[in-house]
Design a protein around this motif. Sequence first.
Motif, short mmCIF file in Angstrom:
data_model
loop_
_atom_site.label_atom_id
_atom_site.label_comp_id
_atom_site.label_asym_id
_atom_site.label_seq_id
_atom_site.Cartn_x
_atom_site.Cartn_y
_atom_site.Cartn_z
N PHE A 44 3.73 -9.13 51.29
CA PHE A 44 4.03 -7.88 52.00
C PHE A 44 4.33 -6.76 51.03
N PHE A 45 5.15 -7.05 50.00
CA PHE A 45 5.49 -6.04 48.99
C PHE A 45 4.24 -5.54 48.28
N LYS A 46 3.32 -6.46 47.99
CA LYS A 46 2.09 -6.08 47.29
C LYS A 46 1.21 -5.18 48.16
N ILE A 47 1.04 -5.57 49.42
CA ILE A 47 0.21 -4.78 50.34
C ILE A 47 0.81 -3.39 50.54
N PHE A 48 2.13 -3.34 50.71
CA PHE A 48 2.80 -2.06 50.91
C PHE A 48 2.67 -1.18 49.67
N GLU A 49 2.73 -1.79 48.48
CA GLU A 49 2.58 -1.04 47.24
C GLU A 49 1.19 -0.44 47.12
N VAL A 50 0.17 -1.25 47.45
CA VAL A 50 -1.22 -0.76 47.38
C VAL A 50 -1.43 0.38 48.37
N PHE A 51 -0.90 0.21 49.58
CA PHE A 51 -1.03 1.26 50.60
C PHE A 51 -0.35 2.55 50.15
N SER A 52 0.87 2.42 49.63
CA SER A 52 1.62 3.59 49.20
C SER A 52 0.93 4.31 48.05
N VAL A 53 0.44 3.55 47.07
CA VAL A 53 -0.25 4.16 45.93
C VAL A 53 -1.51 4.87 46.40
N ALA A 54 -2.21 4.28 47.36
CA ALA A 54 -3.42 4.92 47.89
C ALA A 54 -3.07 6.27 48.52
N VAL A 55 -2.00 6.30 49.31
CA VAL A 55 -1.57 7.55 49.96
C VAL A 55 -1.14 8.58 48.91
N PHE A 56 -0.32 8.15 47.94
CA PHE A 56 0.16 9.07 46.92
C PHE A 56 -0.97 9.58 46.03
N THR A 57 -1.95 8.72 45.78
CA THR A 57 -3.10 9.14 44.95
C THR A 57 -3.94 10.18 45.68
N ILE A 58 -4.22 9.92 46.95
CA ILE A 58 -4.98 10.89 47.75
C ILE A 58 -4.23 12.21 47.83
N GLU A 59 -2.90 12.12 48.03
CA GLU A 59 -2.09 13.34 48.10
C GLU A 59 -2.17 14.11 46.79
N TYR A 60 -2.08 13.41 45.66
CA TYR A 60 -2.10 14.07 44.35
C TYR A 60 -3.42 14.81 44.14
N PHE A 61 -4.53 14.16 44.42
CA PHE A 61 -5.82 14.80 44.19
C PHE A 61 -6.11 15.91 45.20
N LEU A 62 -5.59 15.77 46.42
CA LEU A 62 -5.72 16.86 47.39
C LEU A 62 -4.94 18.08 46.93
N ARG A 63 -3.77 17.86 46.36
CA ARG A 63 -2.99 18.98 45.82
C ARG A 63 -3.73 19.63 44.66
N LEU A 64 -4.30 18.79 43.81
CA LEU A 64 -5.03 19.29 42.65
C LEU A 64 -6.25 20.09 43.08
N TRP A 65 -6.90 19.65 44.15
CA TRP A 65 -8.10 20.34 44.64
C TRP A 65 -7.75 21.61 45.38
N SER A 66 -6.70 21.57 46.22
CA SER A 66 -6.38 22.71 47.09
C SER A 66 -5.50 23.75 46.42
N CYS A 67 -4.98 23.46 45.22
CA CYS A 67 -4.06 24.42 44.57
C CYS A 67 -4.75 25.74 44.27
N ALA A 68 -6.10 25.75 44.21
CA ALA A 68 -6.84 26.98 43.94
C ALA A 68 -6.66 28.01 45.05
N ALA A 69 -6.15 27.57 46.22
CA ALA A 69 -5.88 28.52 47.30
C ALA A 69 -4.70 29.42 46.97
N ASP A 70 -3.88 29.00 46.02
CA ASP A 70 -2.76 29.80 45.55
C ASP A 70 -3.26 30.71 44.42
N GLU A 71 -2.92 31.98 44.47
CA GLU A 71 -3.42 32.93 43.47
C GLU A 71 -2.95 32.60 42.06
N ARG A 72 -1.85 31.85 41.93
CA ARG A 72 -1.36 31.45 40.61
C ARG A 72 -2.28 30.43 39.95
#
Length: 264
Positions: free
Chosen positions: A54-82
């Motif tokens: 269970f701990f392993k499956i939850f870790e894989v799921f969490s990392v997948a979510v955090f990874t997708i979130e990180y790259f979405l932030r990296l991709w969408s940050c261009a919407a900010d003028e900074r």
Amino acid sequence: MTRKARKLIFEILETVDNSLGKIFQLSMMTLISLNVLAVILATVESLSSRYSAFFKIFEVFSVAVFTIEYFLRLWSCAADERFESPVTGRVKFALTPLAIVDLLAILPFYLPMLVPFDLRLIRGIRLFRLFRLFKMGRYSRSLKTFGSVLKSKKEDLVMTVFIVLFLLVIASCIMYFAEHGAQPEVFSSIPTAMWWAADTLTTLGYGNIQPITPIGKLLGAVIALLGIGLFALPAGILASGFVEELQKRRTQQTICPHCGNVID
């Protein structure tokens, strides 16, 4: 179309002005809290062996979510003028403190796959998953307030730290020369005396090292009294910073990003 999608994702990830943003932030706070709880519970041998899958499956799921979130932030940050520049803007975003925390939250999972480590070192790297707790600073208003207080009072806090270090060195040197002759094995050097000084200045008083000479006892009492007053300084600085920050928030007007009107 791509620009609109980027702006929409950026607003969901970075703001709470819409229902999707609020749902996303609440979901991420829940996932981060469950991750920290899982790391803590996994150190219990009976739970770790019984629910390892269970701990392993939850870790894989969490990392997948955090990874997708990180790259979405990296991709969408261009919407900010900074960070609107396609390359340098994203590099600049990746070097921001919160983006670094996001990266550190997922690195412990991928590092053992990329670089061969000793098994004992891998266990130590996995403990860095607790960095995910710092991700809460992005979503928690209380932690954001604490960060603002630290930023506004950093000069005062740095000055206090230097005073504490100065007093620590002075106390260690004085006690070494006062007690070394009577207790050469206990106060064998100034670095060793620093443990006693830190113990006394913070008023912990473990009692494993203590002066026995009259002059040493007198100096110990004076240093302990100084420690009580000195370590109250950071608490006072932070308390005044919180009061100022809360007053600022009460008087600050909230402007609607869509219509430009003041929100009561």
